[in-house]
Design a protein around this motif. Structure first.
Motif, PDB file in Angstrom:
ATOM      1  N   UNK A   1       8.591   6.765  -0.199  1.00 25.42           N
ATOM      2  CA  UNK A   1       7.269   7.351   0.052  1.00 25.42           C
ATOM      3  C   UNK A   1       6.349   7.134  -1.131  1.00 25.42           C
ATOM      4  N   UNK A   2       6.945   6.770  -2.272  1.00 31.58           N
ATOM      5  CA  UNK A   2       6.160   6.506  -3.478  1.00 31.58           C
ATOM      6  C   UNK A   2       6.999   5.641  -4.416  1.00 31.58           C
ATOM      7  N   UNK A   3       6.311   4.787  -5.184  1.00 29.89           N
ATOM      8  CA  UNK A   3       6.976   3.980  -6.205  1.00 29.89           C
ATOM      9  C   UNK A   3       6.721   4.592  -7.576  1.00 29.89           C
TER      10      UNK A   3
ATOM     11  N   UNK B   1      13.110  12.841 -12.656  1.00 30.48           N
ATOM     12  CA  UNK B   1      13.584  11.669 -11.899  1.00 30.48           C
ATOM     13  C   UNK B   1      14.275  12.086 -10.597  1.00 30.48           C
ATOM     14  N   UNK B   2      14.962  13.225 -10.622  1.00 28.89           N
ATOM     15  CA  UNK B   2      15.630  13.694  -9.398  1.00 28.89           C
ATOM     16  C   UNK B   2      14.591  14.029  -8.323  1.00 28.89           C
ATOM     17  N   UNK B   3      13.504  14.684  -8.734  1.00 30.06           N
ATOM     18  CA  UNK B   3      12.428  14.968  -7.769  1.00 30.06           C
ATOM     19  C   UNK B   3      11.800  13.666  -7.279  1.00 30.06           C
ATOM     20  N   UNK B   4      11.611  12.728  -8.202  1.00 28.47           N
ATOM     21  CA  UNK B   4      11.057  11.419  -7.805  1.00 28.47           C
ATOM     22  C   UNK B   4      11.972  10.730  -6.797  1.00 28.47           C
ATOM     23  N   UNK B   5      13.273  10.767  -7.075  1.00 29.31           N
ATOM     24  CA  UNK B   5      14.229  10.096  -6.195  1.00 29.31           C
ATOM     25  C   UNK B   5      14.201  10.690  -4.790  1.00 29.31           C
ATOM     26  N   UNK B   6      13.904  11.971  -4.694  1.00 31.28           N
ATOM     27  CA  UNK B   6      13.813  12.653  -3.390  1.00 31.28           C
ATOM     28  C   UNK B   6      12.826  11.917  -2.478  1.00 31.28           C
ATOM     29  N   UNK B   7      11.733  11.445  -3.091  1.00 28.77           N
ATOM     30  CA  UNK B   7      10.681  10.788  -2.320  1.00 28.77           C
ATOM     31  C   UNK B   7      10.741   9.261  -2.410  1.00 28.77           C
ATOM     32  N   UNK B   8      11.554   8.747  -3.334  1.00 26.04           N
ATOM     33  CA  UNK B   8      11.607   7.299  -3.541  1.00 26.04           C
ATOM     34  C   UNK B   8      12.783   6.651  -2.817  1.00 26.04           C
ATOM     35  N   UNK B   9      13.709   7.463  -2.334  1.00 26.51           N
ATOM     36  CA  UNK B   9      14.860   6.886  -1.640  1.00 26.51           C
ATOM     37  C   UNK B   9      14.375   6.181  -0.369  1.00 26.51           C
ATOM     38  N   UNK B  10      15.096   5.122   0.029  1.00 27.53           N
ATOM     39  CA  UNK B  10      14.665   4.304   1.159  1.00 27.53           C
ATOM     40  C   UNK B  10      14.468   5.111   2.445  1.00 27.53           C
ATOM     41  N   UNK B  11      13.369   4.903   3.218  1.00 28.35           N
ATOM     42  CA  UNK B  11      12.204   4.088   2.855  1.00 28.35           C
ATOM     43  C   UNK B  11      11.282   4.867   1.926  1.00 28.35           C
TER      44      UNK B  11
ATOM     45  N   UNK C   1       0.795  -1.235   0.000  1.00 28.06           N
ATOM     46  CA  UNK C   1       0.000   0.000   0.000  1.00 28.06           C
ATOM     47  C   UNK C   1       0.828   1.287   0.000  1.00 28.06           C
ATOM     48  N   UNK C   2       2.129   1.163  -0.263  1.00 26.07           N
ATOM     49  CA  UNK C   2       2.914   2.387  -0.484  1.00 26.07           C
ATOM     50  C   UNK C   2       2.388   3.066  -1.751  1.00 26.07           C
ATOM     51  N   UNK C   3       2.149   4.381  -1.717  1.00 27.35           N
ATOM     52  CA  UNK C   3       1.671   5.073  -2.922  1.00 27.35           C
ATOM     53  C   UNK C   3       2.532   4.750  -4.145  1.00 27.35           C
ATOM     54  N   UNK C   4       1.886   4.625  -5.278  1.00 20.57           N
ATOM     55  CA  UNK C   4       2.585   4.247  -6.510  1.00 20.57           C
ATOM     56  C   UNK C   4       2.239   5.242  -7.626  1.00 20.57           C
ATOM     57  N   UNK C   5       2.479   4.825  -8.843  1.00 21.08           N
ATOM     58  CA  UNK C   5       2.187   5.632 -10.037  1.00 21.08           C
ATOM     59  C   UNK C   5       2.954   6.951 -10.045  1.00 21.08           C
ATOM     60  N   UNK C   6       4.175   6.963  -9.481  1.00 23.80           N
ATOM     61  CA  UNK C   6       4.990   8.178  -9.504  1.00 23.80           C
ATOM     62  C   UNK C   6       5.303   8.642 -10.914  1.00 23.80           C
TER      63      UNK C   6
END
Length: 323
Positions: free
Chosen positions: A226-228, A214-224, A54-59
């Motif tokens: 927040x979004x996939x 992708x850099x903005x995505x990585x900000x929130x996708x780095x472990x753990x 249930x981690x948010x997806x569709x990043x």
């Protein structure tokens, strides 16, 4: 392009996409959390990932939105970037439907693979048919000046293979927090710079936009995470890499520039081959990043080491290019 000089407009494309991502990713994450939406974890995957249910997806939706804005702002590149944007849009929509199945209909496997595969082939074929006059129908051998001319029909099918393969390879690598995002940034950096040196600034504009998103995505996708990214991101971005490689006339460099994606995909092929032919598994689990997880290596360690491998890969690709 003079060595060491990157036009300011490419930095603008990067910053624009990055800024859009930094604004919309938190909103998109919150929207999914409020509706209890998110990625459904495959039970066949590593047990270590069950807590990610249930981690948010569709990043990929936010990255795609940022790229549409970048495309819209770059008016002088509209005509040249129209076909890659259509390709990106088609693959993104396919991924979005697949993500919808996983997040809303709670079907972890999404659309059946044969339907996705068929759609990818047809769309890649249409785009290539329309773009054939702009794509050099040749294969350049890395680390040499040997150029092999290829007939248009043969190159057409070769091009479909490259686009479909890179799309799915990017998707396969999207299995650990930060892995696909960080590796993708490096790969697009390589193609953005190479296309710039070849005078194809219009595609560099898109590439730097992708890097920003992708850099903005990585900000929130780095472990753990927040979004996939989801298939809505990986399928389209992978296809875009394939298109950029083809238009450069140096498509074989994709093996090095997308080394992590290549290795991950190869591990899946070898795993299936070994199981079908020899009756035993070659790895504890494929793609190979899951093998290392089951060996006890921390997810963050695997991700960073794969980034290092990707950085080495794009360095080798840069050395192997034909100037």
């Amino acid at each position: 392009m003079k060595p060491g000089i990157i036009p300011n407009n490419l930095f603008f494309a990067f910053l624009l996409a990055f800024g859009i991502g930094m604004v919309f990713f938190p909103l998109f994450i919150r929207w999914q959390q409020q509706r209890h939406l998110g990625q459904k974890i495959k039970k066949e995957g590593p047990n270590l990932h069950l807590h990610k249910e249930n981690t948010p997806s569709m990043g990929g939706v936010v990255i795609f939105t940022a790229l549409l804005v970048v495309f819209g702002v770059g008016k002088r590149y509209w005509l040249d970037n129209l076909l890659p944007i259509i390709l990106l849009t088609g693959y993104t929509l396919l991924g979005l439907v697949d993500d919808w199945y996983k997040s809303y209909l709670e079907k972890p496997w999404g659309i059946k693979a044969r339907y996705k595969f068929l759609f990818q082939i047809v769309l890649a074929g249409i785009i290539l048919w329309l773009a054939m006059d702009w794509i050099p129908t040749q294969i350049t051998i890395p680390f040499s000046h040997n150029v092999i001319p290829v007939s248009r029909p043969l190159f057409f099918w070769y091009g479909i293979f490259i686009i479909v393969a890179t799309s799915n390879a990017f998707n396969i690598a999207d299995g650990l927090d930060g892995l696909a995002g960080g590796s993708g940034i490096l790969t697009f950096l390589f193609w953005g710079l190479l296309l710039l040196t070849l005078g194809k600034t219009q595609l560099s504009w898109l590439a730097f936009g992708v890097i920003g998103g992708l850099t903005a995505f990585l900000w929130f996708n780095i472990w753990p995470a927040g979004i996939f990214m989801g298939d809505s991101g990986s399928l389209g971005l992978g296809a875009l890499i394939g298109f950029m490689a083809l238009i450069s006339g140096q498509s074989l460099l994709i093996i090095f520039s997308a080394l992590v994606f290549f290795v991950d995909t190869l591990s899946v092929i070898l795993q299936v081959f070994s199981f079908k032919i020899l009756g035993r598994r070659l790895f504890l689990m494929s793609p190979i990043h899951h093998h290392f997880e089951l060996k006890g290596i921390k997810e963050t360690q695997i991700t960073v080491r794969f980034w290092i491998i990707q950085a080495i890969g794009i360095t080798v690709a840069w050395l192997g290019r034909v100037q």
